[in-house]
Design a protein around this motif. Structure first.
Motif, mmCIF file in Angstrom:
data_model
loop_
_atom_site.group_PDB
_atom_site.id
_atom_site.type_symbol
_atom_site.label_atom_id
_atom_site.label_comp_id
_atom_site.label_asym_id
_atom_site.label_seq_id
_atom_site.Cartn_x
_atom_site.Cartn_y
_atom_site.Cartn_z
ATOM 1 N N LEU A 131 0.640 42.998 32.284
ATOM 2 C CA LEU A 131 2.082 42.870 32.079
ATOM 3 C C LEU A 131 2.405 42.890 30.589
ATOM 4 O O LEU A 131 3.298 43.616 30.143
ATOM 5 N N ILE A 132 1.627 42.120 29.824
ATOM 6 C CA ILE A 132 1.862 42.054 28.378
ATOM 7 C C ILE A 132 1.619 43.415 27.741
ATOM 8 O O ILE A 132 2.418 43.903 26.944
ATOM 9 N N LEU A 151 -3.369 40.253 35.862
ATOM 10 C CA LEU A 151 -1.944 40.528 36.017
ATOM 11 C C LEU A 151 -1.174 40.282 34.723
ATOM 12 O O LEU A 151 -0.401 41.127 34.260
ATOM 13 N N VAL A 152 -1.427 39.116 34.120
ATOM 14 C CA VAL A 152 -0.709 38.755 32.899
ATOM 15 C C VAL A 152 -1.049 39.714 31.758
ATOM 16 O O VAL A 152 -0.170 40.185 31.035
ATOM 17 N N PHE A 164 -4.951 36.450 38.378
ATOM 18 C CA PHE A 164 -3.794 36.069 37.594
ATOM 19 C C PHE A 164 -3.915 36.521 36.146
ATOM 20 O O PHE A 164 -2.957 37.036 35.567
ATOM 21 N N VAL A 165 -5.071 36.381 35.588
ATOM 22 C CA VAL A 165 -5.275 36.785 34.187
ATOM 23 C C VAL A 165 -5.111 38.297 34.041
ATOM 24 O O VAL A 165 -4.439 38.779 33.122
ATOM 25 N N PHE A 181 -1.431 31.475 41.805
ATOM 26 C CA PHE A 181 -1.440 30.677 40.577
ATOM 27 C C PHE A 181 -1.903 29.242 40.875
ATOM 28 O O PHE A 181 -2.758 28.690 40.174
#
Lengths: 354, 298
Positions: free
Chosen positions: B284-285, B280-281, B277-278, B51
């Motif tokens: 996750l969402i 991953l997010v 990171f994107v 991050f």
């Protein structure tokens, strides 16, 4: 008599195991019929063959004169109440009850009306939107019943439906089931291993063992006049005494006694004398007993059951028999070691040849 | 009446109860401590590092510099090449998930409905056998099968289906299907194996045909298995690196390979970090939404 369910020479084999062995049976329209027997006797397999969940290896099954032996379950005018209820956990009570109607494409308005009526019939009003897991065992049982009855089957099949309930609830449901059956007038085929359930609810009972149908009759028939030793032993409690027919209607037990009994067997036949414990009376050894069979013996044990007393009597022949005596103040109590006379009416003693 | 009646009336002690509860909580914490420590050191901290790096800048030689914090890497996510790679990865992951489901469901169903427990166990071991050898080795084995004179290529040629497989998108697809099928079969089997089959009998008894009973009862009740299997296949398929790297060519770059390239050849750590990171997010969402809607429908 209109035959609702007719089984003719129905046999079911699983590999080498014969689960149902050449069963012939006719169940009348509107009858409450029970199949009774110990576990593994073939009663559930018989029911499943009527439902179409198993197919017979041999024989014919007719439902109101229509041959269905090889028809799939969805093409039969019967519905089943399963032992474990088998309620759909992902559906509400109303969806469960309406499943069969929805499958038959019953119009929405009629479906809703009939589902409502069925839920009322089993007194589950207000529970329509609950999930089966939110209901008690007794309530689930009612949903299973409503789900089957709502389709107005020609025959309702019930596989030990009360087996999972506790005693009080079971007794209450026995009465309720019988009332519902009278109300809807549908033929019920009821599988149970509980003899009391079968005796109290059924119009007729079929007793099964090892795949064979041993006797069919009313509760009184099978209790009072069992066809053979198995039925006599399975239903209620019974004393068995080995004997030989020595004259018409006379059985010799051991070498000590000869008694009168109900039998048509010819002289010389080896028989088993069947005697229910509650049909025997105890007397003082000096008392004269007129018109009844009289044997002599000694009290070995006395068991206290609250409403009754059980005496184990050793007869002179060496056989022991159980005697049940009501626990009422007017009858004397006998102590172990005491000599007594036992008596019974010749009509209460059945000489069985099987 | 004398004092023989004396009995201790207050044995219970709120303080003692509180102490017992605290001891219980401490015990639970100590039991979980090794896992906590592992996750913090090998998951949470690296994630924080990724991050942080996503906001870093680069020296002229491409070395990441932890100063001049900026959002350039995130801006670069909107390049057409990224959209193309994301679309290709999503498409392949989706296709792979759907096909794993289409092949895995009937197989898991068949497996779960075998009567003999022993037979089921043997079949289950067969499903698991591929895991006994390294994934990389198995993927290289596919290189042989899909190669110029490989078994699979020869069959396709004989049938006139294809001429060349290795280093094409179909090769990547075959590799992914092979690699992730067991991850679909196992949760499906677990869901179907604990199915109460008397429910299907009940549906049949209530006038449902075999197919309708499957659709109305078996399928909805095996939904947790379908969801678990789909997630287990979709997520690693989306981030697959080894399979496209070994079986794919230049034109079949997927998200995983693209990210790796940022950290290696392209020497653009901040962009690689932002991309990771994107992804991953977003995943996750998506997973959270999936589980939330599911919790409501089951």
């Amino acid at each position: 008599m209109t035959v609702a369910v007719g089984l003719h020479a129905v046999t079911k084999r699983f590999g080498d195991v014969v689960a149902v062995d050449a069963v012939d049976l006719e169940i009348a329209d509107g009858e409450f019929f029970s199949l009774l027997g110990p576990s593994g006797c073939g009663k559930t397999t018989t029911l499943r063959m009527i439902a179409g969940l198993e197919f017979p290896t041999e024989g014919s099954i007719r439902i109101f004169d229509e041959e269905v032996a090889l028809a799939p379950p969805n093409k039969r005018p019967v519905n089943t109440v399963f032992q474990s209820y088998a309620l759909f956990p992902h559906m509400t009570v109303a969806e469960n009850v309406g499943f069969g109607l929805a499958m038959r494409k019953v119009p929405d308005a009629e479906l809703r009306r009939r589902v409502g009526e069925a839920i009322e019939l089993v007194r589950l009003g207000g529970m329509e939107n609950r999930r089966p897991t939110q209901l008690s065992g007794g309530q689930q049982q009612r949903v299973a019943l409503a789900r089957a009855l709502v389709n107005r089957p020609k025959v309702l099949l019930l596989d030990e439906p009360l087996g999972a309930l506790d005693l009080k609830l079971r007794q209450a449901m026995q009465v309720e089931l019988k009332d519902i059956q009278r109300e809807v007038g549908i033929t019920f085929v009821y599988v149970t291993h509980d003899q009391e359930e079968a005796l109290t609810m059924s119009d007729r009972i079929g007793v099964m063992d090892a795949g064979r149908l041993l006797q069919v009759g009313t509760a009184e028939d099978i209790y009072e006049r069992p066809a053979n030793r198995f039925v006599a032993d399975f239903i209620g409690e019974t004393n068995f005494l080995d004997g030989v027919i020595v004259a018409e209607g006379h059985v010799e037990i051991g070498a000590a006694h000869t008694v009168r009994a109900r039998t048509g067997a010819p002289v010389g036949t080896a028989v088993t004398l069947m005697l229910r414990p509650e049909k025997i009376q105890l007397h003082h050894p000096d008392e004269v007993v007129d018109g009844r069979n009289r044997l002599e013996g000694t009290v070995r044990h006395r068991l206290y059951f609250g409403d009754s007393l059980y005496y184990e009597i050793e007869l002179k022949s060496g056989d022991t028999i159980d005697v049940r005596v009501e626990n009422v103040p007017s009858l004397p109590r006998w102590d172990p070691g005491q000599r007594v006379a036992v008596s019974f009416h010749h009509d209460a003693a059945d000489a069985l040849t099987e | 009446m004398t004092t023989t009646d004396e009995r201790p009336t207050r044995v219970a002690d709120p303080e003692f109860e509180r102490k017992a509860e605290r001891a219980e909580a401490l015990r639970g914490f100590l039991q979980a401590l090794p896992s906590y420590a592992y996750l913090v050191f090998f998951f949470a901290i690296p994630l924080v590092i990724v991050f942080v790096f996503s906001f870093a800048s680069r020296s002229r030689t491409g070395r990441p510099v932890l100063s001049d914090w900026n959002l350039d890497s995130y801006a670069k996510l909107f390049q057409p090449i990224v959209a193309e790679i994301v679309a290709r990865s999503l498409w392949l992951a989706l296709l792979n998930t759907v096909l794993c489901l289409a092949i895995g469901y009937p197989f898991a169903y068949w497996l779960a409905t075998r009567r003999s427990a022993r037979y089921r166990a043997v079949l289950l071991v067969l499903v698991l056998i591929p895991f006994w050898s390294n994934f990389l080795v198995r993927t290289y084995a596919w290189r042989v099968l899909l190669g110029e004179n490989g078994f699979v290529t020869e069959i396709g040629r004989a049938l006139g289906l294809w001429d060349k497989l290795l280093f094409t998108q179909p090769a990547v697809f075959i590799g992914l299907l092979y690699g992730y099928l067991p991850f679909m079969v196992l949760p499906l089997y677990a869901a179907l194996e604990r199915m109460d089959w008397s429910l299907v009998e009940a549906a049949r008894d209530l006038y449902a045909s075999g197919w309708v009973a499957f659709r109305k009862v078996t399928l909805p009740l095996s939904k947790p298995g379908v969801i678990a299997g789909s997630i287990l296949v979709f997520i690693p398929s989306l981030g697959a690196y080894v399979t496209p790297d070994i079986l794919g060519g230049a034109k079949t770059t997927l998200l995983g390979n693209y990210i790796v390239r940022q950290f290696t050849a392209a020497r653009n750590w901040p962009f690689g970090a932002a991309l990771s990171f994107v992804v991953l997010v977003v995943m996750l969402i998506a997973t959270i939404i999936y589980f939330r809607t599911d919790a409501r429908t089951i």
